[in-house]
Design a protein around this motif. Sequence first.
Motif, short mmCIF file in Angstrom:
data_model
loop_
_atom_site.label_atom_id
_atom_site.label_comp_id
_atom_site.label_asym_id
_atom_site.label_seq_id
_atom_site.Cartn_x
_atom_site.Cartn_y
_atom_site.Cartn_z
N GLY B 154 1.04 -1.13 0.19
CA GLY B 154 0.10 0.05 -0.04
C GLY B 154 0.79 1.17 0.02
N ALA B 155 1.91 1.06 0.69
CA ALA B 155 2.78 2.42 0.91
C ALA B 155 3.35 2.70 -0.59
N SER B 156 3.58 1.66 -1.08
CA SER B 156 4.32 1.84 -2.60
C SER B 156 3.28 2.51 -3.55
N VAL B 157 1.99 2.01 -3.50
CA VAL B 157 0.96 2.56 -4.11
C VAL B 157 0.87 4.21 -3.90
N GLU B 158 0.95 4.44 -2.67
CA GLU B 158 0.76 5.84 -2.08
C GLU B 158 1.73 6.49 -2.70
N TRP B 159 3.03 6.06 -2.54
CA TRP B 159 4.32 6.91 -3.01
C TRP B 159 3.96 7.24 -4.65
N LYS B 160 3.45 6.05 -5.20
CA LYS B 160 3.32 6.33 -6.69
C LYS B 160 2.22 7.29 -7.09
N ARG B 161 1.42 7.47 -6.21
CA ARG B 161 0.41 8.77 -6.22
C ARG B 161 0.90 9.91 -6.14
N GLN B 162 1.81 10.17 -5.23
CA GLN B 162 2.27 11.48 -5.09
C GLN B 162 3.94 11.46 -5.43
N SER B 163 3.90 10.74 -6.50
CA SER B 163 5.51 10.89 -6.90
C SER B 163 6.08 11.92 -7.47
N ASN B 164 7.57 11.78 -7.47
CA ASN B 164 8.12 13.15 -8.11
C ASN B 164 8.62 14.19 -6.98
N LYS B 165 7.75 14.15 -5.87
CA LYS B 165 7.86 14.97 -4.66
C LYS B 165 9.00 14.12 -3.59
#
Lengths: 185, 185
Positions: B154-165
């Motif tokens: 789930g963390a990886s999904v969340e990271w992808k959502r706010q990627s580049n930051k």
Amino acid sequence: MNQPKTDPRILRTRKLIMDTFMELSGKKEFKDITVTDIAAEAMINRATFYYHFEDIYDLLEKVLSEVLVVNLDCSNYQDNELNEEVITSIFVAITNFQKSLSNRCHRGYEDTIARNIREQLEIIFYRMLLKQHKTEEDEGLKITAVILSWGIYGASVEWKRQSNKITPEEFIQLAIPHLLHKHDI
Amino acid sequence: MNQPKTDPRILRTRKLIMDTFMELSGKKEFKDITVTDIAAEAMINRATFYYHFEDIYDLLEKVLSEVLVVNLDCSNYQDNELNEEVITSIFVAITNFQKSLSNRCHRGYEDTIARNIREQLEIIFYRMLLKQHKTEEDEGLKITAVILSWGIYGASVEWKRQSNKITPEEFIQLAIPHLLHKHDI
DNA sequence: TTGGTTTTGTCGCTTATACAACACATTGAA
DNA sequence: TTCAATGTGTTGTATAAGCGACAAAACCAA
């Protein structure tokens, strides 16, 4: 054209063995490469090697033929006319081939390689001459092919000797006028 | 460690099929890839495909596992200690993996991929927990592995959502203190 | 030379792959 | 809908490749 489709396993394994051999040739001299090496590196059984090749010399010859043929197929020698362009491209292919081998198979097997190149040339020239003259078999053309093959091969040796002074294209084209006008019909 | 040596033909053919599949995945979407395609491209018989894989979904799962495991093996998760470093490297491996898949298998199979990633994580975490606690089987650890795998995925999904930051490393390390101090012995 | 090690070819048997054919689904256009 | 085309799994049989073992040859140090 309509061969009875060779088994894909054969094509795969032959290619694997040949590629492995060429790779090994980059690391060791030919005389240090054993069938056992090749089998191990290619991860095939040693017996499988002997299923495809008589021995390591047989493999060498077939690899050389293959590489030569590939080189020659890239050029357009299939136009089967023995003209200036074809001779030039064949000559270039040979010199390229020899350059690509310069770091492999050095000592002790130039002879084998040389013999093989010349034999391949002889076959190619003979085929082209036959097509050009539209005959099935001809002793005269056979001898002509021998002469041409030795000649072109010798030229490549000579070019290598005085390399860096002139490109293969320029080199062979110095001789072409003297050759072709004698053989043209 | 001492498996009874699987036949080299099996290793070769499996790798060939998997590589071909990954190559095709770069060109078409998963739903447009057929077993017939793969067999043709890999130059193997279609029946051979079914000798190794149940169907194309089975292949997909095994490829995903493979890639994940390779990614994870590159990192040092075999130290089998569930510490900060290991979790970070696993998290990075997953995000890398997802990036490498971003142009393949898009629509319609994120579910399959996601499920697979999580299942792999569960297996890995369970193994590590077992080693850490030196037991053979443990329902509690199994459940812990489930929780950890869902959490990290789930963390990886969340990271992808706010990627580049933020980098994956930074991202996961924000949470690690809160996680590990609860699980440490 | 001797004797130990490595490599070479070859053989019988097992297993993986090729191939063709099959019945059955799925698709897509008429 | 119907029909044709394409894809799916499966099967039986032929062949390539794996494996181990073997004797003979080649190699090499003592």
